[in-house]
Scaffold this motif. Sequence first.
Motif, short mmCIF file in Angstrom:
data_model
loop_
_atom_site.label_atom_id
_atom_site.label_comp_id
_atom_site.label_asym_id
_atom_site.label_seq_id
_atom_site.Cartn_x
_atom_site.Cartn_y
_atom_site.Cartn_z
N VAL A 254 26.86 -2.03 12.24
CA VAL A 254 25.61 -1.43 12.70
C VAL A 254 24.50 -2.27 12.09
O VAL A 254 24.29 -2.26 10.88
N GLU A 255 23.82 -3.04 12.94
CA GLU A 255 22.83 -4.01 12.48
C GLU A 255 21.73 -3.35 11.64
O GLU A 255 21.18 -2.32 12.03
N GLY A 256 21.46 -3.96 10.49
CA GLY A 256 20.37 -3.51 9.63
C GLY A 256 20.69 -2.32 8.76
O GLY A 256 19.86 -1.90 7.95
N MET A 257 21.87 -1.75 8.90
CA MET A 257 22.19 -0.55 8.15
C MET A 257 22.62 -0.89 6.72
O MET A 257 23.41 -1.80 6.51
N GLY A 258 22.08 -0.16 5.77
CA GLY A 258 22.48 -0.31 4.37
C GLY A 258 23.42 0.81 3.97
O GLY A 258 23.52 1.84 4.65
N HIS A 259 24.12 0.62 2.86
CA HIS A 259 25.07 1.63 2.40
C HIS A 259 24.41 2.99 2.20
O HIS A 259 24.97 4.02 2.56
N ALA A 260 23.23 3.02 1.65
CA ALA A 260 22.58 4.28 1.32
C ALA A 260 21.96 4.98 2.53
O ALA A 260 21.54 6.13 2.42
N ASP A 261 21.93 4.31 3.67
CA ASP A 261 21.33 4.92 4.87
C ASP A 261 22.09 6.17 5.32
O ASP A 261 21.55 6.99 6.04
N MET A 262 23.32 6.34 4.87
CA MET A 262 24.10 7.53 5.25
C MET A 262 23.86 8.71 4.32
O MET A 262 24.32 9.81 4.59
N LEU A 263 23.15 8.50 3.24
CA LEU A 263 22.90 9.58 2.28
C LEU A 263 21.70 10.42 2.72
O LEU A 263 20.97 10.04 3.63
N ASP A 264 21.51 11.54 2.05
CA ASP A 264 20.37 12.43 2.30
C ASP A 264 19.57 12.60 1.02
O ASP A 264 20.06 12.36 -0.07
N GLY A 265 18.34 13.07 1.20
CA GLY A 265 17.51 13.49 0.07
C GLY A 265 17.16 12.39 -0.90
O GLY A 265 17.01 11.22 -0.54
N VAL A 266 17.06 12.78 -2.17
CA VAL A 266 16.65 11.84 -3.21
C VAL A 266 17.68 10.72 -3.38
O VAL A 266 17.34 9.59 -3.69
N GLU A 267 18.96 11.03 -3.13
CA GLU A 267 20.00 10.00 -3.24
C GLU A 267 19.76 8.88 -2.23
O GLU A 267 19.93 7.71 -2.53
N ARG A 268 19.34 9.27 -1.04
CA ARG A 268 19.03 8.27 0.00
C ARG A 268 17.83 7.43 -0.43
O ARG A 268 17.86 6.20 -0.33
N THR A 269 16.80 8.07 -0.93
CA THR A 269 15.60 7.35 -1.36
C THR A 269 15.93 6.36 -2.47
O THR A 269 15.54 5.19 -2.41
N LEU A 270 16.64 6.80 -3.48
CA LEU A 270 17.00 5.92 -4.60
C LEU A 270 17.97 4.84 -4.16
O LEU A 270 17.82 3.67 -4.54
N GLY A 271 18.96 5.20 -3.37
CA GLY A 271 19.94 4.24 -2.90
C GLY A 271 19.33 3.14 -2.06
O GLY A 271 19.70 1.97 -2.17
N ARG A 272 18.36 3.50 -1.23
CA ARG A 272 17.70 2.50 -0.39
C ARG A 272 16.84 1.54 -1.22
O ARG A 272 16.63 0.40 -0.83
N ARG A 273 16.40 1.99 -2.36
CA ARG A 273 15.66 1.08 -3.25
C ARG A 273 16.59 0.02 -3.83
O ARG A 273 16.18 -1.10 -4.10
N LEU A 274 17.86 0.37 -4.02
CA LEU A 274 18.84 -0.56 -4.58
C LEU A 274 19.47 -1.44 -3.50
O LEU A 274 19.65 -2.64 -3.70
N CYS A 275 19.84 -0.84 -2.38
CA CYS A 275 20.61 -1.54 -1.36
C CYS A 275 19.79 -1.97 -0.14
O CYS A 275 20.28 -2.75 0.66
N GLY A 276 18.63 -1.42 0.04
CA GLY A 276 17.87 -1.75 1.24
C GLY A 276 18.45 -1.05 2.46
O GLY A 276 19.16 -0.07 2.35
N GLY A 277 18.16 -1.58 3.61
CA GLY A 277 18.65 -1.00 4.85
C GLY A 277 17.58 -1.13 5.92
O GLY A 277 16.59 -1.84 5.77
#
Length: 85
Positions: free
Chosen positions: A26-49
């Motif tokens: 899935v083009e452009g998708m990061g690992h944390a894009d599947m998470l919700d809430g604060v976990e998604r926000t923090l994860g996207r800071r680490l992994c992008g997406g």
Amino acid sequence: GGVCAPEPVNHVAFADALPEALQVVVEGMGHADMLDGVERTLGRRLCGGAGDPDPARDVVARLLVAALDGADPATVDDPLLRVER
């Protein structure tokens, strides 16, 4: 590859290790894009997406439904989706 999936150990390395498998990207998708809430926000800071992860999440949901129906992932039509054999 990004910070959490550098070139030598990203999805391409896994696909190369099992050539008979399908590689579904899935083009452009990061690992944390599947998470919700604060976990998604923090994860996207680490992994992008993707800029907006929701379209990629929708593609993954449709891929899961296709898999449960026994359908080939290539039958899911979306510009973000790339299926390689």
